[in-house]
Design a protein around this motif. Structure first.
Motif, mmCIF file in Angstrom:
data_model
loop_
_atom_site.group_PDB
_atom_site.id
_atom_site.type_symbol
_atom_site.label_atom_id
_atom_site.label_comp_id
_atom_site.label_asym_id
_atom_site.label_seq_id
_atom_site.Cartn_x
_atom_site.Cartn_y
_atom_site.Cartn_z
ATOM 1 N N SER A 155 -4.978 4.168 0.347
ATOM 2 C CA SER A 155 -6.129 3.455 0.896
ATOM 3 C C SER A 155 -6.532 2.346 -0.077
ATOM 4 O O SER A 155 -6.048 2.280 -1.222
ATOM 5 C CB SER A 155 -7.301 4.422 1.079
ATOM 6 O OG SER A 155 -7.772 4.859 -0.191
ATOM 7 N N LYS A 156 -7.439 1.485 0.357
ATOM 8 C CA LYS A 156 -7.924 0.428 -0.528
ATOM 9 C C LYS A 156 -8.556 1.027 -1.778
ATOM 10 O O LYS A 156 -8.338 0.541 -2.891
ATOM 11 C CB LYS A 156 -8.949 -0.447 0.202
ATOM 12 C CG LYS A 156 -9.507 -1.572 -0.660
ATOM 13 C CD LYS A 156 -10.524 -2.399 0.108
ATOM 14 C CE LYS A 156 -11.157 -3.456 -0.788
ATOM 15 N NZ LYS A 156 -12.172 -4.250 -0.067
ATOM 16 N N ARG A 157 -9.312 2.105 -1.615
ATOM 17 C CA ARG A 157 -9.941 2.741 -2.777
ATOM 18 C C ARG A 157 -8.885 3.323 -3.721
ATOM 19 O O ARG A 157 -9.015 3.223 -4.940
ATOM 20 C CB ARG A 157 -10.905 3.836 -2.312
ATOM 21 C CG ARG A 157 -11.669 4.498 -3.461
ATOM 22 C CD ARG A 157 -12.743 5.434 -2.916
ATOM 23 N NE ARG A 157 -13.445 6.114 -3.988
ATOM 24 C CZ ARG A 157 -14.423 5.579 -4.694
ATOM 25 N NH1 ARG A 157 -14.807 4.341 -4.441
ATOM 26 N NH2 ARG A 157 -15.020 6.257 -5.649
ATOM 27 N N ASP A 158 -7.844 3.924 -3.160
ATOM 28 C CA ASP A 158 -6.762 4.447 -3.995
ATOM 29 C C ASP A 158 -6.109 3.322 -4.787
ATOM 30 O O ASP A 158 -5.795 3.478 -5.974
ATOM 31 C CB ASP A 158 -5.702 5.131 -3.128
ATOM 32 C CG ASP A 158 -6.199 6.396 -2.451
ATOM 33 O OD1 ASP A 158 -7.148 7.006 -2.973
ATOM 34 O OD2 ASP A 158 -5.634 6.771 -1.401
ATOM 35 N N ARG A 159 -5.894 2.175 -4.126
ATOM 36 C CA ARG A 159 -5.257 1.052 -4.811
ATOM 37 C C ARG A 159 -6.165 0.489 -5.910
ATOM 38 O O ARG A 159 -5.681 0.084 -6.969
ATOM 39 C CB ARG A 159 -4.888 -0.039 -3.804
ATOM 40 C CG ARG A 159 -3.710 0.364 -2.924
ATOM 41 C CD ARG A 159 -3.220 -0.779 -2.044
ATOM 42 N NE ARG A 159 -4.153 -1.084 -0.967
ATOM 43 C CZ ARG A 159 -4.760 -2.253 -0.801
ATOM 44 N NH1 ARG A 159 -4.550 -3.247 -1.651
ATOM 45 N NH2 ARG A 159 -5.573 -2.447 0.211
ATOM 46 N N MET A 160 -7.479 0.486 -5.661
ATOM 47 C CA MET A 160 -8.404 0.039 -6.703
ATOM 48 C C MET A 160 -8.376 0.994 -7.886
ATOM 49 O O MET A 160 -8.379 0.554 -9.045
ATOM 50 C CB MET A 160 -9.822 -0.083 -6.139
ATOM 51 C CG MET A 160 -10.012 -1.275 -5.223
ATOM 52 S SD MET A 160 -11.753 -1.634 -4.846
ATOM 53 C CE MET A 160 -12.174 -0.208 -3.829
ATOM 54 N N GLY A 195 -16.669 -1.735 -6.315
ATOM 55 C CA GLY A 195 -15.556 -0.979 -5.739
ATOM 56 C C GLY A 195 -15.417 0.417 -6.294
ATOM 57 O O GLY A 195 -15.056 1.347 -5.561
ATOM 58 N N SER A 197 0.818 -1.213 0.000
ATOM 59 C CA SER A 197 0.000 0.000 0.000
ATOM 60 C C SER A 197 0.850 1.261 0.000
ATOM 61 O O SER A 197 0.299 2.364 0.053
ATOM 62 C CB SER A 197 -0.905 0.028 1.242
ATOM 63 O OG SER A 197 -1.710 -1.118 1.308
ATOM 64 N N ASP A 205 -8.401 -9.903 -5.739
ATOM 65 C CA ASP A 205 -7.434 -9.106 -4.978
ATOM 66 C C ASP A 205 -8.094 -8.128 -4.014
ATOM 67 O O ASP A 205 -7.550 -7.848 -2.935
ATOM 68 C CB ASP A 205 -6.514 -8.334 -5.930
ATOM 69 C CG ASP A 205 -5.569 -9.249 -6.691
ATOM 70 O OD1 ASP A 205 -5.404 -10.408 -6.270
ATOM 71 O OD2 ASP A 205 -5.009 -8.809 -7.707
ATOM 72 N N PHE A 206 -9.264 -7.598 -4.389
ATOM 73 C CA PHE A 206 -9.879 -6.553 -3.566
ATOM 74 C C PHE A 206 -11.148 -6.994 -2.846
ATOM 75 O O PHE A 206 -11.706 -6.244 -2.045
ATOM 76 C CB PHE A 206 -10.173 -5.314 -4.423
ATOM 77 C CG PHE A 206 -8.939 -4.659 -4.979
ATOM 78 C CD1 PHE A 206 -8.047 -4.006 -4.130
ATOM 79 C CD2 PHE A 206 -8.654 -4.691 -6.327
ATOM 80 C CE1 PHE A 206 -6.901 -3.402 -4.632
ATOM 81 C CE2 PHE A 206 -7.512 -4.100 -6.834
ATOM 82 C CZ PHE A 206 -6.628 -3.443 -5.985
ATOM 83 N N ARG A 245 -5.121 0.349 -9.839
ATOM 84 C CA ARG A 245 -5.251 -0.862 -10.662
ATOM 85 C C ARG A 245 -6.129 -0.594 -11.889
ATOM 86 O O ARG A 245 -5.794 -1.004 -13.011
ATOM 87 C CB ARG A 245 -5.844 -1.997 -9.817
ATOM 88 C CG ARG A 245 -6.246 -3.254 -10.602
ATOM 89 C CD ARG A 245 -5.067 -4.112 -10.977
ATOM 90 N NE ARG A 245 -4.386 -4.601 -9.806
ATOM 91 C CZ ARG A 245 -4.745 -5.719 -9.132
ATOM 92 N NH1 ARG A 245 -5.775 -6.437 -9.534
ATOM 93 N NH2 ARG A 245 -4.053 -6.105 -8.071
#
Length: 442
Positions: free
Chosen positions: A337-342, A371, A307, A363-364, A345
C-alpha cells in the motif's frame, strides 16, 4: 531497552501483514519506467556447505545442477534487455556466486555487453580468495564481499566453517592478499552469537582492522523461524538483550578513538577513511539504499518494482524449465500500500543515514510528518534524530541502533517470505535442504 523491544514487536507485526506471498500468473517482469535508475540483482543458490544461520535460497553444490543454471540466468538477463531495462550496477548474491568461477565471469561479461554496467559487487567465501580466482575477478568485480562471520576459531567450528574455510588466521591472511585486487574489499561479520563474549567481539574488530579490508559490515545475528532450530543446535539461543551493547562496541572501536579509521556507510556498514571505497559513493551490501527498485534474476530472486514485490521460484528445476520455455519464473507476489511504501522509504533511507524530506514529499504527495506521524513521534521521543529540518533527517548514535533493530526485523520478515516460497519446493529438492544429509541437521 524498552524502545528496542517496542520497535521489534511493531516491525514484526508490520512485516507479517505486508510480506505475505500470493500466487500470480504473471510470467514476465513489468517493463521499466523511463528515466528511472535500476540495479540488477543475480542470485546463485549453490554452496559447498549450508550454514546454520542462513535462510537465503541455497542448495548443496553439484556441477550438474549449477552449469545449466548459469546458462539460464544469462538467458533471463537477455529477457530483461528485451523488456527495455538498462543497469549501471549489478549485485551478485547467494549462495556462493564464485562457486563456478568461469561461469560467473561469463555471466558478468554478458551483463557488461548488454548493459551500461559501471560497478559489479559479488559475494564469495574465504576459500575462493586464491590467485586463480582473484586474477579472473580483478577488473570484472569492483567490490568483493567475503563471508567471514568471525575470526574466532571456536565460533567458526560452531558454524561448521572451520574445516571448510580455514582458521581465523588463514582467513585474515587471505583477505590481506586479496584486498589489492578490488576497489572495495568488504569483510562480512556477524555479531551477537550466543557464545560470543565482549573479548571475542573486540578481537574480531581488531582483526578486521588488521585485515586491510576497505569496508566491513557487522550484521546482528537474525533468528528467523526457518533457522531457529539449527541455530539453537549449533550456536545456541539468540539473546537480543546484549545486541545494543555489542553494536556500541563495534561502532566505537571502528569510528571512534584517536585513529578514527572507519566511518559509517550505513547503520551497520563501515567504510575505511581515505580510500576509494569511502564516501557517499561506496557500494554497500544493502543496495536497496541506493536503488529502491531492482529486478532480480535467478531462483529465489526477490524483485521490487513499483508497488509490487515479486518472488522467483525457489526450485532450481522449475526455474530452469521456465527459462527454457521462454518466460520468467515468478511464483508469487505481494503488493505494498502507499503507507507500506512510505514506511519502506523511511526505513531504507534512514538505514542509509539520511532521509531526503523534499524527495519524500515529491514522491508521496505529503510530508513525512503527515504520512508517518506515529513513526516520526516514536523516533523523536527516542532521541533518534540529530538533524530534523525542512530538508532532511539524520541519525544520532541511538538512532543508528534503532535502524539496526528495524532492519533486523525487516530481514527476518523477508526470511519468512522466503519460507513461504520454500514451502512450495518439490520433495526431491526439499530433501536436499532438510533431509538427513543436510549440514543444518547434523
Amino acid at each position: 531497552m524498552l524502545s528496542e523491544r517496542l520497535l521489534t514487536n511493531v516491525v514484526r507485526q508490520c512485516t507479517n501483514q505486508y510480506l505475505k506471498l500470493k500466487p500470480t500468473d504473471e510470467v514476465m517482469m513489468p517493463a521499466p519506467e523511463q528515466g528511472k535508475r535500476y540495479m540488477l540483482y543475480m542470485h546463485v543458490p549453490f554452496c559447498e556447505r549450508l550454514c546454520p544461520y542462513c535462510s537465503f535460497n541455497r542448495f548443496p553444490f553439484s556441477e550438474e545442477r549449477a552449469r545449466p543454471y548459469f546458462e539460464n540466468m544469462r538467458k533471463e538477463m537477455r529477457m530483461l534487455k528485451d523488456l527495455g531495462y538498462d543497469f549501471d550496477s549489478v549485485y551478485i548474491g547467494g549462495g556462493t556466486p564464485t562457486i563456478m568461477i568461469d561461469e560467473l565471469c561469463d555471466t558478468i561479461d554478458q551483463a557488461r555487453e548488454l548493459f551500461n554496467i559501471q560497478e559489479v559487487s559479488s559475494e564469495t567465501n574465504p576459500n575462493h580468495l586464491i590467485p586463480s580466482y582473484l586474477d579472473k575477478l580483478q577488473g570484472r568485480v569492483q567490490r568483493l564481499s567475503v563471508g567471514v562471520q568471525s575470526f574466532d576459531d571456536g565460533l567458526l567450528k560452531q558454524m561448521d566453517r572451520y574445516d571448510k574455510y580455514g582458521c581465523g588466521q588463514e582467513i585474515l591472511e587471505r583477505i590481506q592478499d586479496a584486498s589489492p585486487y578490488f576497489v572495495s574489499m568488504n569483510a562480512d561479520m556477524i555479531f551477537n552469537f550466543p557464545a560470543q563474549t565482549e573479548d571475542i567481539l573486540i578481537n574480531d574488530i581488531e582483526r578486521v582492522i588488521e585485515s586491510g579490508c576497505t569496508q566491513t559490515t557487522f550484521y546482528p545475528l537474525m533468528a528467523s523461524p526457518s533457522v531457529e532450530r539449527s541455530l539453537a543446535r549449533t550456536v545456541g539461543k539468540v539473546d537480543y538483550a546484549r545486541e545494543q551493547k555489542f553494536y556500541e562496541i563495534i561502532s566505537e572501536l571502528l569510528t571512534g578513538g584517536p585513529l578514527h579509521l572507519f566511518e559509517h556507510g550505513s547503520a551497520w556498514t563501515f567504510n575505511k577513511r581515505n580510500t576509494s571505497a569511502a564516501g557517499e559513493d561506496a557500494m554497500i551490501d544493502e543496495y536497496v539504499v541506493d536503488y529502491e527498485e531492482y529486478p532480480a534474476i535467478g531462483s529465489g530472486g526477490i524483485t521490487y518494482l513499483g508497488s509490487n514485490l515479486y518472488v522467483n521460484t525457489f526450485s532450481v528445476k522449475d526455474y530452469n524449465k521456465c527459462i527454457e520455455a521462454g518466460h520468467m519464473s515468478i511464483m508469487g507476489k505481494t503488493t505494498f500500500s502507499k503507507r507500506d511504501r512510505m514506511r519502506y522509504r523511511f526505513m531504507m533511507q534512514l538505514f542509509g543515514l539520511r532521509l531526503d524530506k523534499r524527495q519524500f514529499k515529491k514522491d508521496f504527495g505529503c510530508s513525512v510528518e503527515v504520512g508517518l506521524p506515529v513513526e516520526m513521534a516514536f523516533m523523536k521521543a527516542s532521541g533518534a534524530f540529530v538533524t530534523d529540518n525542512a530538508d532532511e533527517l539524520t541519525l544520532t548514535p541511538k538512532g543508528r541502533y534503532l535502524l539496526v533493530v528495524m532492519m533486523r526485523q525487516f530481514f527476518i520478515g523477508v526470511n519468512n517470505l522466503r519460507d513461504q516460497a520454500r514451502a512450495a519446493l518439490p520433495g526431491e529438492e526439499k530433501e536436499l535442504l532438510f533431509g538427513s544429509g543436510c549440514a543444518e541437521c547434523k
